[in-house]
Each structure stands twice: as C-alpha cells, then as structure tokens.
Design an enzyme around this catalytic site. Structure first.
Site, PDB file in Angstrom:
ATOM      1  N   GLY A  48      23.491   4.447  19.918  1.00  0.00           N
ATOM      2  CA  GLY A  48      24.585   4.768  19.005  1.00  0.00           C
ATOM      3  C   GLY A  48      24.158   5.874  18.068  1.00  0.00           C
ATOM      4  N   GLN A  53      24.273  10.906  10.407  1.00  0.00           N
ATOM      5  CA  GLN A  53      22.906  11.095  10.906  1.00  0.00           C
ATOM      6  C   GLN A  53      22.647  12.529  11.365  1.00  0.00           C
ATOM      7  OE1 GLN A  53      23.147   7.386  13.571  1.00  0.00           O
ATOM      8  NE2 GLN A  53      21.013   7.421  12.927  1.00  0.00           N
ATOM      9  N   CYS A 110      16.310   2.484  14.116  1.00  0.00           N
ATOM     10  CA  CYS A 110      17.344   3.445  13.738  1.00  0.00           C
ATOM     11  C   CYS A 110      16.796   4.836  14.013  1.00  0.00           C
ATOM     12  CB  CYS A 110      17.677   3.283  12.256  1.00  0.00           C
ATOM     13  SG  CYS A 110      18.864   4.502  11.649  1.00  0.00           S
ATOM     14  N   LEU A 111      17.614   5.695  14.596  1.00  0.00           N
ATOM     15  CA  LEU A 111      17.158   7.058  14.895  1.00  0.00           C
ATOM     16  C   LEU A 111      16.816   7.824  13.622  1.00  0.00           C
ATOM     17  CD1 LEU A 111      19.692   8.052  17.705  1.00  0.00           C
ATOM     18  CD2 LEU A 111      17.371   7.157  17.954  1.00  0.00           C
ATOM     19  N   HIS A 152      25.536  -1.941  12.927  1.00  0.00           N
ATOM     20  CA  HIS A 152      24.541  -0.946  12.510  1.00  0.00           C
ATOM     21  C   HIS A 152      25.196   0.424  12.284  1.00  0.00           C
ATOM     22  CE1 HIS A 152      20.362   0.896  12.846  1.00  0.00           C
ATOM     23  NE2 HIS A 152      21.159   1.947  12.942  1.00  0.00           N
ATOM     24  N   GLU A 153      26.006   0.848  13.249  1.00  0.00           N
ATOM     25  CA  GLU A 153      26.597   2.192  13.166  1.00  0.00           C
ATOM     26  C   GLU A 153      27.665   2.270  12.072  1.00  0.00           C
ATOM     27  OE1 GLU A 153      25.119   4.537  14.598  1.00  0.00           O
ATOM     28  OE2 GLU A 153      23.885   3.304  15.908  1.00  0.00           O
ATOM     29  N   HIS A 156      26.303   2.823   8.711  1.00  0.00           N
ATOM     30  CA  HIS A 156      25.950   4.221   8.414  1.00  0.00           C
ATOM     31  C   HIS A 156      27.090   4.947   7.693  1.00  0.00           C
ATOM     32  CE1 HIS A 156      22.012   5.124  10.027  1.00  0.00           C
ATOM     33  NE2 HIS A 156      22.294   4.564  11.187  1.00  0.00           N
TER      34      HIS A 156
HETATM   35 ZN    ZN Z   1      20.871   3.998  12.565  1.00  0.00          ZN
END
Ligand code: ZN
Length: 194
Positions: A48, A53, A110-111, A152-153, A156
């Site tokens: 995701g 991000q 998380c990226l 999670h997304e 953000h």
């Molecule tokens: Zn993340």
C-alpha cells in the site's frame, strides 16, 4: 518511474491530507499521479502507498497484495494473519468504520519507516466507503490482513503512523525481527520484550 518515499520526520507525514473532488480525480495530473503511485508501490515493493508518503497531501491510496509477496511465508503464518492476495485498487476520500471490536497483534512495517517493524494491534474487520479512480462510490468490506492494510494507509491521511499505535518497546529493525522474533507467537514476544 519510482517516486521518492518520504521518511519519518518529514512534516508532510503528520499533516491531514485533503479530499479530492470528482473533477480533480478525472484530471490528467491526478490520473498521472495514480499511475506513478502504482509504479512506485510495485517497484519498492509494498502492499500500500498513501499520497502523503510521496509528497502529496491528498486523500489518495493505492493497495495491492500480490501472491508473490507471500510465496515464502509458511501457510500457517498466512492463516494466522488472515492474509490472502488483494487485487490492485485505488482508494480516494475514504471513511473507515470499525466492524469488529476484536483486535489482532502482528508486526507491521511502513515504507516511510524503512528498515523497521513494530507490533501493532489492529481491528479485525472494517468497512471503507470511498471513491475509486473513476470517482465512483465504492464500499469495501475487509477482514484480516487486508483490514490491517486499509487501517494503516487511511491513518496516513490523518497524519498518523503505525508507531503511534504500536506496543511500547516493540520497535525493532527488520534484520533483528528476522533474526530473533519472526517465528515466535505474539504472546511469547509480549512476555519477552520487557
Ligand atoms: Zn505506511
């Protein structure tokens, strides 16, 4: 082309993202942004990616959990996580509703916190009302790992990161997770982490 993924500490990750109008969703710049986000998610790879991000404070998310990402994960681990493949889709202006009071705790990454994972409790089932990439209303019902990805997304878009929800003392490098913890049941980890 792969976009740069902002890391923890970049202020945009803490802002509330704004909603998109249907007119904007249909526009070339947003359609182009969606393509770039999908490419970036695939190339990284990740399951995701939310627009903040990659530096756009917009309520826009792309999600895909490909079978190849879990081909080396034992079947019992996948069952425990209720993780199964999720086809590529786009989530715009989401509203998240909790459908199940029970939670599950697993390590997630998380990226934007590259190289680390933490133990994060998440509710087991959610409903998401949103628009798709054509600006059409969509209702998503999700359970297990897919429900976790959505939570999670969507966090953000509110400026919330998984480390805000993690269990105390559970943040660790991916390397040490793989070395010490990956095969241990969560209950045992909770006892040992101090
Ligand atoms: Zn993340």
């Amino acid at each position: 082309m792969k976009l740069k993924i902002n890391q923890l500490g970049n202020p945009i990750l803490r802002q509330r993202a704004r909603a998109l109008s249907v007119h904007e969703i249909h526009s070339d710049p947003i359609q182009q942004l969606i393509k770039l986000m999908i490419d970036t998610m695939h190339d990284t790879p990740g399951v995701g990616l939310a627009a903040p991000q990659i530096g756009e404070s917009l309520q826009l998310i792309v999600i895909e959990d490909r079978p190849e990402y879990t081909k080396d994960v034992p079947i019992e681990q996948l069952k425990l996580r209720k993780r199964s493949p999720v086809p590529l889709h786009v989530v715009i202006n989401p509203k998240l509703y909790i459908e199940e009071v029970d939670q599950a705790e697993f390590f997630e990454g998380c990226l934007s916190i590259a190289g680390f994972v933490a133990l994060v409790p998440r509710t087991l089932a959610v409903r998401v009302e949103c628009l798709n990439e054509k600006g059409e209303p969509v209702v998503i019902k999700a359970e297990g790992w897919y429900a976790r990805i959505l939570q999670h997304e969507i966090d953000h878009l509110q400026g919330t990161l998984c480390i805000d929800r993690m269990r105390d003392h559970s943040l660790m490098t991916v390397d040490n997770y793989m070395r010490y913890w990956k095969d241990k049941p969560v209950e045992e980890i909770m006892r040992e982490r101090g």
